[in-house]
Design a protein around this motif. Structure first.
Motif, short mmCIF file in Angstrom:
data_model
loop_
_atom_site.label_atom_id
_atom_site.label_comp_id
_atom_site.label_asym_id
_atom_site.label_seq_id
_atom_site.Cartn_x
_atom_site.Cartn_y
_atom_site.Cartn_z
N LEU A 225 9.07 0.11 0.73
CA LEU A 225 9.13 -1.01 -0.22
C LEU A 225 8.46 -2.25 0.35
N ILE A 226 8.56 -2.44 1.66
CA ILE A 226 7.88 -3.58 2.29
C ILE A 226 6.37 -3.44 2.12
N LEU A 227 5.85 -2.23 2.38
CA LEU A 227 4.41 -2.00 2.25
C LEU A 227 3.96 -2.13 0.80
N TYR A 228 4.75 -1.59 -0.13
CA TYR A 228 4.42 -1.71 -1.55
C TYR A 228 4.38 -3.17 -1.97
N GLY A 229 5.39 -3.93 -1.56
CA GLY A 229 5.42 -5.35 -1.90
C GLY A 229 4.26 -6.11 -1.29
N THR B 182 3.35 6.61 3.50
CA THR B 182 2.72 5.34 3.86
C THR B 182 1.29 5.28 3.35
N VAL B 183 0.56 6.38 3.52
CA VAL B 183 -0.83 6.44 3.07
C VAL B 183 -0.91 6.31 1.55
N ASN B 184 -0.07 7.06 0.85
CA ASN B 184 -0.06 6.98 -0.62
C ASN B 184 0.25 5.57 -1.11
N THR B 185 1.20 4.91 -0.45
CA THR B 185 1.56 3.56 -0.86
C THR B 185 0.39 2.60 -0.69
N ALA C 257 7.30 -7.53 9.04
CA ALA C 257 8.60 -6.90 8.80
C ALA C 257 8.60 -5.44 9.25
N VAL C 258 7.46 -4.76 9.16
CA VAL C 258 7.41 -3.33 9.48
C VAL C 258 7.75 -3.05 10.94
#
Length: 426
Positions: A154-158, A333-336, A56-57
């Motif tokens: 949100l995509i990366l978190y999910g 992005t890194v933090n997530t 998705a990214v």
């Protein structure tokens, strides 16, 4: 683990790119750990990118860049000006509304801020807005894209936390709209104090609003198609990204007829650069994630935090404060990718909904990109507008306070975030 932390901090202060900072410090730990073969580093780099949801990214990054060159963004800006141009601080309100509209398209705060700095920034400066105020409004309002779907964060978190991306998308709608309203109120108050006027002499007529809406309708339809498509199983979030690319191409090429082959090549080149940076961070974070799991960092940190308090509200406050500080030094992005596996188990253990926490986390860590000392969005906007960062920082304070107030409201009343996901995803 001490060596990893020292190497990470030293490389960070030497201004080493974050992907290399993470990768080098993690590999150094593996080299010095006798029980770990170095081949694990390579395996983790590759395996961290082998995920269907992660598709998705790149799709949404490409779709956002494609929409910026296809005439969609220009029409959305016109629609935003028709709606809010008559208000005090009209162009500041245009930035707020445009970020809300673009949140359903670009999914990236940095991309949104860069686009607005190029298109809207010069107009604001020519209209009498100071460069510091212009940069602050454009940068801080781009935070709206961190919550309104399809947010890349949100995509990366999910993906990392194994949380429903569909629920996260739906959960971000109300907080995104609430943030738009709060930032518009802040823009009105600050603009009135500074004497900034309106962008239009009078309120747009109903006919003008309808005409502008018709021109923008194809862009405005996309977020609704995306949400309903995911909810009713027409496509997954990853397939929704592919749909977004096709949708943007068809609208730009055959509906608006503004997308040239040169523009398509330009958006492809920009997307390759953006995606390359994101994927390199994801792959090196895979090594880091393995190392912290090997050293039992999540478990030890969870035990430590829970030993302080088991009150869910106080626990949430402690974690959000930590995320705010981390966001000032590392990119969202890194933090997530690094902090989700650490904090999500703690959050789940005290009964806090991961969708609720995800929206709070993405708002806080993304805002870090708009604050010193290493905010990527801040430097991008200031660079494009040739604005001194000290002027930006001074003008950004009211907007940062407004966002913190919203985060407190969302933390105290989780149903603001959860009622839509619970209603739609039964």
């Amino acid at each position: 683990m001490v060596i990893l932390c020292i190497a990470f901090v030293v490389l960070l202060f030497l201004n080493m790119p974050l992907a290399f900072t993470i990768g080098i410090s993690s590999m150094l730990f593996i080299l010095l750990e006798p029980n770990l073969p170095f081949s694990i580093a390579v395996q983790r780099m590759i395996s961290s990118t082998q995920s269907f949801p992660l598709l998705a990214v790149p799709f949404f990054v490409f779709a956002g860049n494609l929409m910026n060159v296809s005439g969609i963004t220009k029409r959305l800006m016109g629609f935003a000006e028709v709606l809010t141009g008559h208000m005090i601080g009209g162009l500041a309100h245009v930035s707020c509304v445009l970020s809300a509209l673009m949140g359903g398209i670009s999914g990236s705060a940095v991309a949104d801020a860069a686009m607005e700095a190029r298109l809207l920034g010069p107009t604001m400066v020519k209209s009498g807005y100071s460069k510091g105020y212009t940069a602050a409004v454009i940068a801080l309002t781009s935070l709206i894209t961190a919550t309104i779907p399809p947010s890349i964060g949100l995509i990366l978190y999910g993906f990392v936390g194994e949380v429903s991306i569909g629920k996260l998308f739906v959960g971000g709608i109300v907080p995104g709209l609430l943030m738009t309203i709060i930032l518009m109120v802040t823009s009105y108050i600050t603009s009135k104090k500074k004497g900034y006027g309106v962008a239009r002499a009078k309120r747009a007529s109903f006919k003008e609003v309808v005409d502008s809406f018709k021109q923008s309708v194809w862009a405005l339809l996309f977020p609704f198609i995306l949400i309903f498509g995911i909810r009713f199983g027409v496509f997954t979030p990853s397939e929704g990204g592919a749909f977004a690319v096709v949708y943007a191409f068809i609208v730009g090429k055959f509906v608006y007829k503004e997308l040239s082959w040169g523009d398509l090549q330009k958006s492809l080149r920009q997307s390759v650069t953006d995606i390359g940076i994101i994927m390199l961070i994801i792959s090196t974070s895979g090594i880091f994630g393995y190392v912290i799991s090997y050293e039992r960092v999540p478990q030890n940190l969870a035990e430590f935090i829970i030993s302080i308090t088991q009150n869910p509200n106080l626990l949430l406050f402690i974690i959000l404060t930590f995320l705010f500080i981390a966001g000032m030094f590392m990119e969202a992005t890194v933090n997530t990718l690094l902090l989700t596996p650490i904090f999500l188990p703690i959050i789940r253990s005290v009964g806090i909904d991961p969708v609720h926490f995800g929206l709070l986390m993405m708002t806080i860590v993304t805002m870090g990109g708009m604050t010193p000392p290493v905010g990527a969005t801040m430097y991008t906007t200031c660079s494009l507008l040739d604005c001194p960062t000290d002027e930006y920082v001074k003008e950004s304070i009211p907007f940062v306070i407004a966002i913190i107030i919203e985060v407190i409201i969302l933390a105290a009343f989780p149903q603001i975030i959860l009622f839509l996901p619970n209603l739609i995803f039964k």
